[in-house]
Design a protein around this motif. Sequence first.
Motif, PDB file in Angstrom:
ATOM      1  N   GLU A   1       0.857  -1.190   0.000  1.00  0.00           N
ATOM      2  CA  GLU A   1       0.000   0.000   0.000  1.00  0.00           C
ATOM      3  C   GLU A   1       0.891   1.237   0.000  1.00  0.00           C
ATOM      4  N   SER A   2       0.457   2.252  -0.723  1.00  0.00           N
ATOM      5  CA  SER A   2       1.211   3.497  -0.797  1.00  0.00           C
ATOM      6  C   SER A   2       1.501   4.037   0.596  1.00  0.00           C
ATOM      7  N   ALA A   3       2.709   4.581   0.786  1.00  0.00           N
ATOM      8  CA  ALA A   3       3.047   5.220   2.055  1.00  0.00           C
ATOM      9  C   ALA A   3       2.373   6.578   2.159  1.00  0.00           C
ATOM     10  N   VAL A   4       1.769   7.042   1.056  1.00  0.00           N
ATOM     11  CA  VAL A   4       1.180   8.386   1.022  1.00  0.00           C
ATOM     12  C   VAL A   4      -0.343   8.338   1.115  1.00  0.00           C
ATOM     13  N   HIS A   5      -0.970   7.486   0.297  1.00  0.00           N
ATOM     14  CA  HIS A   5      -2.435   7.437   0.251  1.00  0.00           C
ATOM     15  C   HIS A   5      -2.954   6.050   0.597  1.00  0.00           C
ATOM     16  N   ARG A   6      -4.028   6.035   1.383  1.00  0.00           N
ATOM     17  CA  ARG A   6      -4.641   4.764   1.764  1.00  0.00           C
ATOM     18  C   ARG A   6      -5.412   4.154   0.595  1.00  0.00           C
ATOM     19  N   ASP A   7      -5.557   2.853   0.633  1.00  0.00           N
ATOM     20  CA  ASP A   7      -6.369   2.091  -0.325  1.00  0.00           C
ATOM     21  C   ASP A   7      -5.802   2.111  -1.745  1.00  0.00           C
ATOM     22  N   VAL A   8      -4.582   2.612  -1.891  1.00  0.00           N
ATOM     23  CA  VAL A   8      -3.904   2.590  -3.183  1.00  0.00           C
ATOM     24  C   VAL A   8      -2.631   1.770  -3.011  1.00  0.00           C
ATOM     25  N   HIS A   9      -2.513   0.705  -3.767  1.00  0.00           N
ATOM     26  CA  HIS A   9      -1.338  -0.163  -3.677  1.00  0.00           C
ATOM     27  C   HIS A   9      -0.489   0.025  -4.940  1.00  0.00           C
ATOM     28  N   ILE A  10       0.813  -0.047  -4.783  1.00  0.00           N
ATOM     29  CA  ILE A  10       1.704   0.159  -5.933  1.00  0.00           C
ATOM     30  C   ILE A  10       2.713  -0.985  -5.969  1.00  0.00           C
ATOM     31  N   ILE A  11       2.790  -1.641  -7.113  1.00  0.00           N
ATOM     32  CA  ILE A  11       3.693  -2.792  -7.260  1.00  0.00           C
ATOM     33  C   ILE A  11       4.490  -2.667  -8.554  1.00  0.00           C
ATOM     34  N   GLY A  12       5.527  -3.471  -8.660  1.00  0.00           N
ATOM     35  CA  GLY A  12       6.318  -3.530  -9.888  1.00  0.00           C
ATOM     36  C   GLY A  12       7.309  -2.383  -9.997  1.00  0.00           C
ATOM     37  N   ASP A  13       7.675  -2.069 -11.236  1.00  0.00           N
ATOM     38  CA  ASP A  13       8.758  -1.114 -11.477  1.00  0.00           C
ATOM     39  C   ASP A  13       8.512   0.256 -10.850  1.00  0.00           C
TER      40      ASP A  13
END
Lengths: 106, 422
Positions: free
Chosen positions: B305-317
């Motif tokens: 999960e993003s360290a900035v916004h909740r409920d948004v996950h970021i994966i890969g490059d």
Amino acid sequence: MRSLGLALIIVIGQTALAYGTDATLRRTMAIAHVCTVCHGPEGRGTGAIPSVVGRNQDDLGELLRAFRDGRRNGTVMPRLLQGVSESEIDALAAYFAALKPLPRRK
Amino acid sequence: MITRRSFLQLATGALAPSLLSSRSQAQAKARVVVVGGGFGGATCAKYLRLGDASLNVILIAPQKQFISCPFSNAVIAGLQPLTSVTHTYDTLRRRYGIRVVYATATALDPVKHHITLSDGKTLSYDRAVLAPGIELQWGAVDGYTVGASTIFPHAWEAGPQTELLRRQLEMMPNGGLVVITVPENPYRCPPGPYERASLIAHYVKQHKPRAKVLILDAKDNFTKKELFIAAWKELYSGTLEWIAGSQGGRLQRIDIQKGIVRTDFDEYKPAVANIIPPQRAATIARQVGLDEGKGWCRVRASTFESAVHRDVHIIGDAAITNPIPKSAFGANVEAKACAAAIVSLLRAEPVPEPVLMNTCYSLVAPNYGISITGAYRVENDALVTITGSDGTSPLDAPAEVRAREADYAHSWYTNITADTFS
């Protein structure tokens, strides 16, 4: 086995993989899902990297232990297994031994 | 203890609830929008549906076909066709019930939980997964623009650029100079430039033996360096040369009109120039401060999960996942960990500990493969390398070991793409 009975398994076509609600099963599936990157979906890969399904459970467990403990040479397996515990190896061996090679559809 | 018998029951579906009954509850179920159709996005969409078949999963893919960067170097070297690295989403739709929308995500509203698409439509989400990959930083190298890339290709996003570089190599005269420029870290696929240089050297040695391949590197060190250098000495002595950043390898500017590539120390006039420019997370992952202005996105280790916004996950490059490299393997396993975390979070259950590993195979020649591995765990909400898991192929190994790893590389590609797209 009651907790296993509660495990949520989704069967979609030929696929029988899921996270489940049982912690051990879920952990096993999570590890197995990383195995499949190289060994193919459900461990039934093609090509030079061996398929891992349908082997004898004890033999597979022993093979994984031998890789991890440095008793058997390999290319990447001895290193990749470093974080995998005894019980996780047992569970992985049971899981992949239970899967059978599938006849090719089509 | 899990017995063989209990797994047999599970594997044969004896204990499985029907998919139909879970589908009937789908109206009340959560929607997850996955942005990006590569190894991260496609894998995440699939494993979300495997984890909870009642989830409404929408995959936003930029095109109907995905052309992979892995093995595109073999295409560039003429070893296999572009079709061999081309995949579709048909099976993901058909077998897993994933809704695939062909568009680009242009904006994200983390408060309203909305994603806006290039066709103007807006999608709401309960959780979003961003796996958009990289964006090339045009202008970061003086003179390197989108237009310039039609003459000096980057080929760091596979597709037409891959074919362009291939054609240029075919048309190049015997005796021509091929220049490959490599940026500072971080960039997509750390060993990729060196595999590419190797396979191009293999091609010219076979077909244009008087040609030379020159790597102009911004760095002094790179992954599997000792193995590459030893292999180059063995296979491509007199054909391939690597110039370190401190030895004048750092690219300063290019001049498309004059066909010149200039470094700190020298000027080159190559027959073929492959400029791999600096990169950053793709635009959608740099919206609303997700990258904190730094180009890449910080994420929480267990959930991505993003360290900035909740409920948004970021994966890969696009994500900062050190020590996991920006690789297809990394994106695939991050996607599975992220999917498992999302399934748990939506059920308000504890997030399972992720299982994260990586292997990067590189071909130095068609029958000469080398690899690097790592396995990772979460410690104090940070990813750390498990002791003893990191390492490479041995420096001294017989040809049969190199040949076996080359075979493994091909097998890996077949299996990871099956795992991701079917």
